[in-house]
Design a protein around this motif. Structure first.
Motif, PDB file in Angstrom:
ATOM      1  N   ALA A 149       0.855  -1.183   0.000  1.00 28.78           N
ATOM      2  CA  ALA A 149       0.000   0.000   0.000  1.00 28.78           C
ATOM      3  C   ALA A 149       0.892   1.235   0.000  1.00 28.78           C
ATOM      4  O   ALA A 149       1.960   1.234   0.615  1.00 28.78           O
ATOM      5  CB  ALA A 149      -0.891  -0.003   1.235  1.00 28.78           C
ATOM      6  N   PRO A 150       0.495   2.296  -0.693  1.00 27.02           N
ATOM      7  CA  PRO A 150       1.334   3.497  -0.720  1.00 27.02           C
ATOM      8  C   PRO A 150       1.462   4.116   0.664  1.00 27.02           C
ATOM      9  O   PRO A 150       0.663   3.850   1.569  1.00 27.02           O
ATOM     10  CB  PRO A 150       0.588   4.425  -1.681  1.00 27.02           C
ATOM     11  CG  PRO A 150      -0.823   3.937  -1.678  1.00 27.02           C
ATOM     12  CD  PRO A 150      -0.742   2.464  -1.465  1.00 27.02           C
ATOM     13  N   ALA A 151       2.485   4.950   0.823  1.00 25.18           N
ATOM     14  CA  ALA A 151       2.655   5.668   2.089  1.00 25.18           C
ATOM     15  C   ALA A 151       1.418   6.510   2.372  1.00 25.18           C
ATOM     16  O   ALA A 151       0.820   7.097   1.468  1.00 25.18           O
ATOM     17  CB  ALA A 151       3.895   6.548   2.011  1.00 25.18           C
ATOM     18  N   ALA A 152       1.011   6.549   3.637  1.00 24.98           N
ATOM     19  CA  ALA A 152      -0.164   7.320   4.050  1.00 24.98           C
ATOM     20  C   ALA A 152       0.177   7.999   5.372  1.00 24.98           C
ATOM     21  O   ALA A 152       0.285   7.332   6.403  1.00 24.98           O
ATOM     22  CB  ALA A 152      -1.383   6.413   4.200  1.00 24.98           C
ATOM     23  N   LEU A 153       0.346   9.320   5.331  1.00 28.37           N
ATOM     24  CA  LEU A 153       0.813  10.055   6.509  1.00 28.37           C
ATOM     25  C   LEU A 153      -0.322  10.763   7.236  1.00 28.37           C
ATOM     26  O   LEU A 153      -1.211  11.347   6.612  1.00 28.37           O
ATOM     27  CB  LEU A 153       1.852  11.102   6.105  1.00 28.37           C
ATOM     28  CG  LEU A 153       3.269  10.636   5.793  1.00 28.37           C
ATOM     29  CD1 LEU A 153       4.164  11.838   5.558  1.00 28.37           C
ATOM     30  CD2 LEU A 153       3.818   9.773   6.909  1.00 28.37           C
ATOM     31  N   GLU A 154      -0.245  10.694   8.557  1.00 27.66           N
ATOM     32  CA  GLU A 154      -1.089  11.494   9.436  1.00 27.66           C
ATOM     33  C   GLU A 154      -0.151  12.242  10.369  1.00 27.66           C
ATOM     34  O   GLU A 154       0.649  11.628  11.084  1.00 27.66           O
ATOM     35  CB  GLU A 154      -2.033  10.597  10.249  1.00 27.66           C
ATOM     36  CG  GLU A 154      -2.959   9.743   9.394  1.00 27.66           C
ATOM     37  CD  GLU A 154      -3.703   8.708  10.220  1.00 27.66           C
ATOM     38  OE1 GLU A 154      -3.388   8.580  11.432  1.00 27.66           O
ATOM     39  OE2 GLU A 154      -4.569   8.020   9.666  1.00 27.66           O
ATOM     40  N   CYS A 155      -0.224  13.585  10.360  1.00 31.60           N
ATOM     41  CA  CYS A 155       0.710  14.391  11.154  1.00 31.60           C
ATOM     42  C   CYS A 155      -0.053  15.253  12.157  1.00 31.60           C
ATOM     43  O   CYS A 155      -1.171  15.709  11.897  1.00 31.60           O
ATOM     44  CB  CYS A 155       1.555  15.281  10.247  1.00 31.60           C
ATOM     45  SG  CYS A 155       2.630  14.362   9.112  1.00 31.60           S
ATOM     46  N   ARG A 156       0.579  15.473  13.281  1.00 28.71           N
ATOM     47  CA  ARG A 156      -0.012  16.315  14.317  1.00 28.71           C
ATOM     48  C   ARG A 156       1.084  17.140  14.990  1.00 28.71           C
ATOM     49  O   ARG A 156       2.256  16.753  14.998  1.00 28.71           O
ATOM     50  CB  ARG A 156      -0.758  15.474  15.357  1.00 28.71           C
ATOM     51  CG  ARG A 156       0.134  14.556  16.179  1.00 28.71           C
ATOM     52  CD  ARG A 156      -0.691  13.705  17.137  1.00 28.71           C
ATOM     53  NE  ARG A 156       0.150  12.899  18.023  1.00 28.71           N
ATOM     54  CZ  ARG A 156       0.618  11.699  17.720  1.00 28.71           C
ATOM     55  NH1 ARG A 156       0.311  11.142  16.552  1.00 28.71           N
ATOM     56  NH2 ARG A 156       1.373  11.039  18.578  1.00 28.71           N
ATOM     57  N   ILE A 157       0.677  18.263  15.546  1.00 29.09           N
ATOM     58  CA  ILE A 157       1.585  19.118  16.293  1.00 29.09           C
ATOM     59  C   ILE A 157       1.445  18.810  17.779  1.00 29.09           C
ATOM     60  O   ILE A 157       0.338  18.826  18.320  1.00 29.09           O
ATOM     61  CB  ILE A 157       1.295  20.611  16.034  1.00 29.09           C
ATOM     62  CG1 ILE A 157       1.516  20.947  14.561  1.00 29.09           C
ATOM     63  CG2 ILE A 157       2.175  21.488  16.917  1.00 29.09           C
ATOM     64  CD1 ILE A 157       2.949  20.799  14.096  1.00 29.09           C
ATOM     65  N   GLU A 158       2.550  18.495  18.412  1.00 26.08           N
ATOM     66  CA  GLU A 158       2.608  18.274  19.849  1.00 26.08           C
ATOM     67  C   GLU A 158       3.553  19.303  20.457  1.00 26.08           C
ATOM     68  O   GLU A 158       4.246  20.011  19.724  1.00 26.08           O
ATOM     69  CB  GLU A 158       3.095  16.857  20.157  1.00 26.08           C
ATOM     70  CG  GLU A 158       2.148  15.764  19.701  1.00 26.08           C
ATOM     71  CD  GLU A 158       2.578  14.393  20.183  1.00 26.08           C
ATOM     72  OE1 GLU A 158       3.707  14.274  20.722  1.00 26.08           O
ATOM     73  OE2 GLU A 158       1.791  13.437  20.007  1.00 26.08           O
ATOM     74  N   PRO A 159       3.597  19.415  21.784  1.00 24.49           N
ATOM     75  CA  PRO A 159       4.578  20.317  22.380  1.00 24.49           C
ATOM     76  C   PRO A 159       5.994  19.983  21.927  1.00 24.49           C
ATOM     77  O   PRO A 159       6.454  18.857  22.075  1.00 24.49           O
ATOM     78  CB  PRO A 159       4.404  20.073  23.889  1.00 24.49           C
ATOM     79  CG  PRO A 159       2.988  19.625  24.029  1.00 24.49           C
ATOM     80  CD  PRO A 159       2.708  18.817  22.790  1.00 24.49           C
TER      81      PRO A 159
END
Length: 238
Positions: A149-159
């Protein structure tokens, strides 16, 4: 045994330089990485010497994983370099084979780092005033899974960090990247390679104080993802 994280997180090509350079050999790699299909037994790495004197080099392969959001390299025998040590004549090239001992296709993508080090020449001393240049290249290598499966990114900002998880079956390469903040302001994260998020893994990218000040209002990550422009929404973490 884990290697120091400063090695694990090394960029593609690192030049280790101290004082005045006096090396005459010029070690280079002809590639930026190695890709093997699921059933491939071996890959190729070509090293070159663009200088006017012989240069000695060592090639080592490490298993590459991501633990607690950080890159970790560990010794492995699942892929070996042949030859591991060599001398390259002035103006010459050396083919290094990267061999998998087993012919069995992998079920999930396997990730490695190839570390290429220039070695001291005969009669050279590490002490004294004649400081030599020592080149180090750290290259990614992947053995791909069948029909990943292709790359699938989920990004979030944390401290103090941006955290990205890859739920796909291929490693994701993050290149030139910016945060899109309030009012359309673009805040640079990296002018070149930011790093990789391995398949099924999470990678934590530390952010300095000026970037974090803008990250609080950032809504999108603009990034070269596997060489293609992409815009990813940013969530908020704890």
């Amino acid at each position: 045994m884990r290697l120091p994280r400063r090695l694990a997180a090394a960029a593609f090509a690192l030049a280790l330089v101290a004082g005045v350079a006096s090396a005459r050999g010029q070690l280079q790699t002809r590639q930026t990485g190695v890709d093997l299909d699921a059933g491939d037994r071996a890959g190729r790495l070509v090293l070159a010497n663009t200088g006017d004197a012989p240069v000695a080099a060592q090639v080592r392969v490490y298993a590459w994983s991501q633990v607690d959001g950080q890159d970790v390299l560990e010794p492995t025998d699942a892929m070996v370099a042949s030859p591991p040590i060599m001398e390259i004549a002035a103006g010459g090239e050396q083919l290094v084979r990267l061999v998998r001992p087993t012919a069995a296709p992998v079920e999930r993508e396997q990730s490695y780092r190839i570390v290429v080090d220039e070695l001291p020449g005969q009669g050279e001393s590490e002490a004294g005033s004649a400081i030599k240049v020592r080149m180090r290249y750290v290259l990614p290598a992947f053995v791909r899974a069948p029909d990943p499966a292709p790359a699938a990114l989920e990004c979030r900002i944390e401290p103090r960090a941006m955290v990205c998880r890859n739920t796909g079956g291929r490693a994701a390469q993050l290149g030139r990247s910016h945060l899109l903040a309030a009012g359309g302001r673009r805040v640079e994260l990296s002018p070149g390679l930011l790093g990789y998020v391995l398949a099924g893994n999470t990678r934590r990218f530390e952010l300095d104080a000026p970037v974090m000040a803008a990250a609080g209002s950032a809504t999108q990550l603009e990034v070269l993802l596997d060489g293609q422009p992409a815009s990813l929404p940013l969530a908020r973490g704890r």
